[in-house]
Design an enzyme around this catalytic site. Structure first.
Site, PDB file in Angstrom:
ATOM      1  N   ARG A  73      56.520 119.145  15.071  1.00  0.00           N
ATOM      2  CA  ARG A  73      55.227 119.813  14.972  1.00  0.00           C
ATOM      3  C   ARG A  73      54.226 119.182  15.947  1.00  0.00           C
ATOM      4  O   ARG A  73      54.047 117.982  15.965  1.00  0.00           O
ATOM      5  CB  ARG A  73      54.703 119.750  13.536  1.00  0.00           C
TER       6      ARG A  73
ATOM      7  N   LEU B 119      50.664 107.540   4.788  1.00  0.00           N
ATOM      8  CA  LEU B 119      52.089 107.388   5.093  1.00  0.00           C
ATOM      9  C   LEU B 119      52.372 107.869   6.508  1.00  0.00           C
ATOM     10  O   LEU B 119      51.962 108.960   6.884  1.00  0.00           O
ATOM     11  CB  LEU B 119      52.931 108.228   4.126  1.00  0.00           C
TER      12      LEU B 119
ATOM     13  N   GLY C 120      50.376 106.839  26.824  1.00  0.00           N
ATOM     14  CA  GLY C 120      51.527 107.736  26.947  1.00  0.00           C
ATOM     15  C   GLY C 120      51.090 109.172  27.142  1.00  0.00           C
ATOM     16  O   GLY C 120      50.039 109.434  27.745  1.00  0.00           O
TER      17      GLY C 120
ATOM     18  N   PHE D  82      48.177 100.907  18.095  1.00  0.00           N
ATOM     19  CA  PHE D  82      47.631 102.189  18.563  1.00  0.00           C
ATOM     20  C   PHE D  82      46.937 102.069  19.918  1.00  0.00           C
ATOM     21  O   PHE D  82      45.986 102.786  20.209  1.00  0.00           O
ATOM     22  CB  PHE D  82      46.739 102.838  17.498  1.00  0.00           C
ATOM     23  N   LEU D  83      47.452 101.153  20.735  1.00  0.00           N
ATOM     24  CA  LEU D  83      46.956 101.031  22.116  1.00  0.00           C
ATOM     25  C   LEU D  83      48.099 101.281  23.079  1.00  0.00           C
ATOM     26  O   LEU D  83      48.165 100.691  24.155  1.00  0.00           O
ATOM     27  CB  LEU D  83      46.364  99.636  22.349  1.00  0.00           C
ATOM     28  N   LYS D  84      49.026 102.127  22.689  1.00  0.00           N
ATOM     29  CA  LYS D  84      50.162 102.426  23.555  1.00  0.00           C
ATOM     30  C   LYS D  84      49.824 103.691  24.342  1.00  0.00           C
ATOM     31  O   LYS D  84      49.713 104.791  23.771  1.00  0.00           O
ATOM     32  CB  LYS D  84      51.397 102.620  22.670  1.00  0.00           C
TER      33      LYS D  84
ATOM     34  N   CYS E 246      49.749 115.602  11.625  1.00  0.00           N
ATOM     35  CA  CYS E 246      48.533 115.012  11.044  1.00  0.00           C
ATOM     36  C   CYS E 246      47.381 114.902  12.039  1.00  0.00           C
ATOM     37  O   CYS E 246      46.357 115.554  11.863  1.00  0.00           O
ATOM     38  CB  CYS E 246      48.856 113.645  10.460  1.00  0.00           C
TER      39      CYS E 246
HETATM   40  C1  UGA Z   1      49.597 109.392  10.881  1.00  0.00           C
HETATM   41  C2  UGA Z   1      48.918 108.099  10.398  1.00  0.00           C
HETATM   42  O1  UGA Z   1      49.363 106.984  11.169  1.00  0.00           O
HETATM   43  C3  UGA Z   1      49.207 107.841   8.918  1.00  0.00           C
HETATM   44  O2  UGA Z   1      48.489 106.687   8.470  1.00  0.00           O
HETATM   45  C4  UGA Z   1      48.757 109.066   8.107  1.00  0.00           C
HETATM   46  O3  UGA Z   1      49.035 108.927   6.727  1.00  0.00           O
HETATM   47  C5  UGA Z   1      49.483 110.303   8.628  1.00  0.00           C
HETATM   48  O4  UGA Z   1      49.180 110.469  10.034  1.00  0.00           O
HETATM   49  C6  UGA Z   1      48.994 111.499   7.836  1.00  0.00           C
HETATM   50  O5  UGA Z   1      47.813 111.829   7.954  1.00  0.00           O
HETATM   51  O6  UGA Z   1      49.736 112.005   6.991  1.00  0.00           O
HETATM   52  P1  UGA Z   1      52.080 110.023  11.688  1.00  0.00           P
HETATM   53  O7  UGA Z   1      51.518 111.346  12.107  1.00  0.00           O
HETATM   54  O8  UGA Z   1      53.358 109.984  10.934  1.00  0.00           O
HETATM   55  O9  UGA Z   1      51.009 109.199  10.791  1.00  0.00           O
HETATM   56  O10 UGA Z   1      52.338 109.218  13.031  1.00  0.00           O
HETATM   57  P2  UGA Z   1      51.749 107.964  13.835  1.00  0.00           P
HETATM   58  O11 UGA Z   1      52.731 106.880  13.823  1.00  0.00           O
HETATM   59  O12 UGA Z   1      50.377 107.635  13.425  1.00  0.00           O
HETATM   60  O13 UGA Z   1      51.723 108.581  15.317  1.00  0.00           O
HETATM   61  C7  UGA Z   1      50.966 109.749  15.629  1.00  0.00           C
HETATM   62  C8  UGA Z   1      51.074 110.083  17.091  1.00  0.00           C
HETATM   63  O14 UGA Z   1      50.388 109.134  17.888  1.00  0.00           O
HETATM   64  C9  UGA Z   1      52.504 110.107  17.644  1.00  0.00           C
HETATM   65  O15 UGA Z   1      52.663 111.253  18.468  1.00  0.00           O
HETATM   66  C10 UGA Z   1      52.612 108.840  18.474  1.00  0.00           C
HETATM   67  O16 UGA Z   1      53.520 108.974  19.535  1.00  0.00           O
HETATM   68  C11 UGA Z   1      51.190 108.709  18.976  1.00  0.00           C
HETATM   69  N1  UGA Z   1      50.815 107.314  19.319  1.00  0.00           N
HETATM   70  C12 UGA Z   1      50.736 106.366  18.343  1.00  0.00           C
HETATM   71  C13 UGA Z   1      50.529 106.976  20.638  1.00  0.00           C
HETATM   72  O17 UGA Z   1      50.581 107.826  21.544  1.00  0.00           O
HETATM   73  N2  UGA Z   1      50.149 105.691  20.930  1.00  0.00           N
HETATM   74  C14 UGA Z   1      50.057 104.728  19.973  1.00  0.00           C
HETATM   75  O18 UGA Z   1      49.689 103.577  20.311  1.00  0.00           O
HETATM   76  C15 UGA Z   1      50.358 105.079  18.641  1.00  0.00           C
END
Ligand code: UGA
Length: 428
Positions: A326, A152, A252, A248-250, A259
């Protein structure tokens, strides 16, 4: 099916409400009585779009209940999901003491066959420990241990639960497999059945791979900066290859949240304990750390000295659509700016209350325009949709000088230049 979910944090609460929605009777248990009291009255302690409505619906149907009494909830249920926290310890290991304590409590009250499901993210081999802990107390009744990791994302958790890409079930007996399949039968997603250890590794390997993609594109962003290329175009160009994928290729300022940072360090730790030095993931962690440091340097490169400057921070949460701070990159960045004597004006659509628990020496603003007032620069740290829709002329008028440091690449460099901004972003 009668389910019980121990731990009413983000995972426990979303899973509980969704299981009730698909027809099960669910008892959510938490030792925090105040939280249970609130939940019983429909007050949701976390920000997750759609959750309040779903909890309300579950309560009204009588299928979603809340209690602080673990023993009765366990006895009244067929399947017990353990969704308590596994926070990181200073050395990177996952703290499994809450999981252990809950297993001990379950074993003391179990009076008939139950399935105990690991829902919390745990390192491989935790299932073995769970089994041993239960066996120590349970003599006359049978039980099974199952690993059923969650995938999630905060902000889209309900959709992720209802329409998952896959459901992973690590299981050792046919009896438990049949029951677990029944629980998820209302969802039409593919089910992957594995042994318990493989299911545990799937969770860590999945999150690590996503983090690896982020650090990879951030490394490519650095090369783009040196070569004067555009990482957004490179990401589009490689992402269209189906073997790579566009998500997930953004590029930043790196990943944060409750997580990825925790899971990556726990995976490095357990790999080390098993005898493997996970250098690849150590590099992923390091690139992530460098991204935060680099954005502060970018600001310094434009403003020269930072002491006595005013900077507007747009976005504090670790990603949009959540109030969660967090491990948010903003924490490191704001702390660094404060150390250098910068006055901070911050705005976030959801995370201000959480931010107030971290800093009291910054000015919290009601919107982005107010945050830009009297600033020498603004920094975009979270890509909330409303920042993409700002009237940038209006933003510019509020500022002392028109400098935008964009940590999430939400604006077009050419457009920003035309508007008269000094615009610095990542890898472009
Ligand atoms: C993540 C996973 O995507 C979920 O599948 C998993 O269940 C969850 O951890 C968990 O282990 O409980 P989450 O932490 O809510 O979910 O957030 P994400 O949307 O995955 O983003 C994580 C971080 O990566 C954010 O700080 C976001 O800004 C960064 N991110 C994401 C990037 O810098 N670039 C991207 O292309 C994608």
């Amino acid at each position: 099916m009668k389910l019980c979910i121990i731990g009413s944090g983000h995972v426990g609460l979303v899973s509980g409400a969704c299981f009730a929605e698909i027809g099960h009777r669910v008892i959510c248990v938490d030792s925090d009585r105040e939280k249970i009291e609130k939940l019983s009255n429909g007050v949701i302690p976390i920000y997750e779009p759609g959750l309040e409505e779903l909890v309300e619906k579950g309560r009204n149907s009588g299928r979603l209940l809340f209690t602080a009494e673990l023993s009765k909830a366990v006895r009244d249920s067929d399947v017990i999901f353990v969704a308590v926290g596994t926070p990181p310890m200073p050395d990177g290991k996952a703290d499994l003491s809450y999981v252990e304590a809950v297993c001990r409590e379950i074993s003391e009250v179990m009076d008939s066959y139950k399935i105990i499901v690991e829902k919390s993210t745990v390192p491989v081999e935790t299932g073995e420990w769970v089994k041993q802990t239960l066996q120590r107390n349970i003599h006359s009744v049978d039980f099974d241990v199952v690993s059923n990791p969650e995938f999630l994302r905060e902000g889209t958790a309900i959709k992720d639960f209802m329409e998952p890409d896959r459901i992973v079930i690590g299981v050792e007996s046919e009896r438990a497999e049949k029951i677990m399949r029944e629980i998820y039968a209302p969802l039409s997603s593919p089910i992957v059945i594995t042994d318990i250890k493989s299911a545990e590794i799937i969770k860590h390997a999945g999150n690590s791979f996503l983090a690896l993609k982020i650090s990879y594109i951030n490394a490519i962003a650095t090369i783009c900066e040196l070569a004067k290329a555009d990482v957004e175009k490179v990401a589009a160009g490689i992402g269209l290859d189906k073997r790579i994928g566009a998500s997930f290729l953004k590029a930043g300022i790196g990943y944060g949240g409750s997580c990825f940072p925790k899971d990556i360090s726990a995976f490095i730790d357990i790999a080390g304990e098993l005898g493997y030095d996970f250098e690849l993931l150590k590099a992923v962690e390091n690139i992530n750390k460098v991204q935060r440091e680099k954005i502060v340097k970018k600001l310094r490169d434009v403003l020269w000295t930072l002491n006595n400057k005013t900077v507007g921070i747009l976005g504090l949460s670790f990603k949009p659509d959540t109030d969660d701070m967090r491990e948010a990159p903003s924490i490191y960045i704001v702390n660094e700016l404060q150390k250098e004597g910068v006055s901070i004006r911050a705005y976030d659509p959801a995370a201000i209350e959480n931010a107030k628990r971290i800093w009291n020496g910054i000015t919290y603003c009601k919107n982005a325009y107010e945050a830009a007032e009297g600033c020498h620069a603004i920094m975009i740290l979270t890509e909330w949709r409303e920042f993409q829709e700002l009237d940038l002329e209006k933003v510019k008028k509020q500022m002392i000088q028109p400098v935008v440091i964009d940590g999430r690449n939400i604006y077009e460099p050419v457009k920003m230049k035309k508007l008269g901004f000094t615009y610095v972003s990542i890898g472009r």
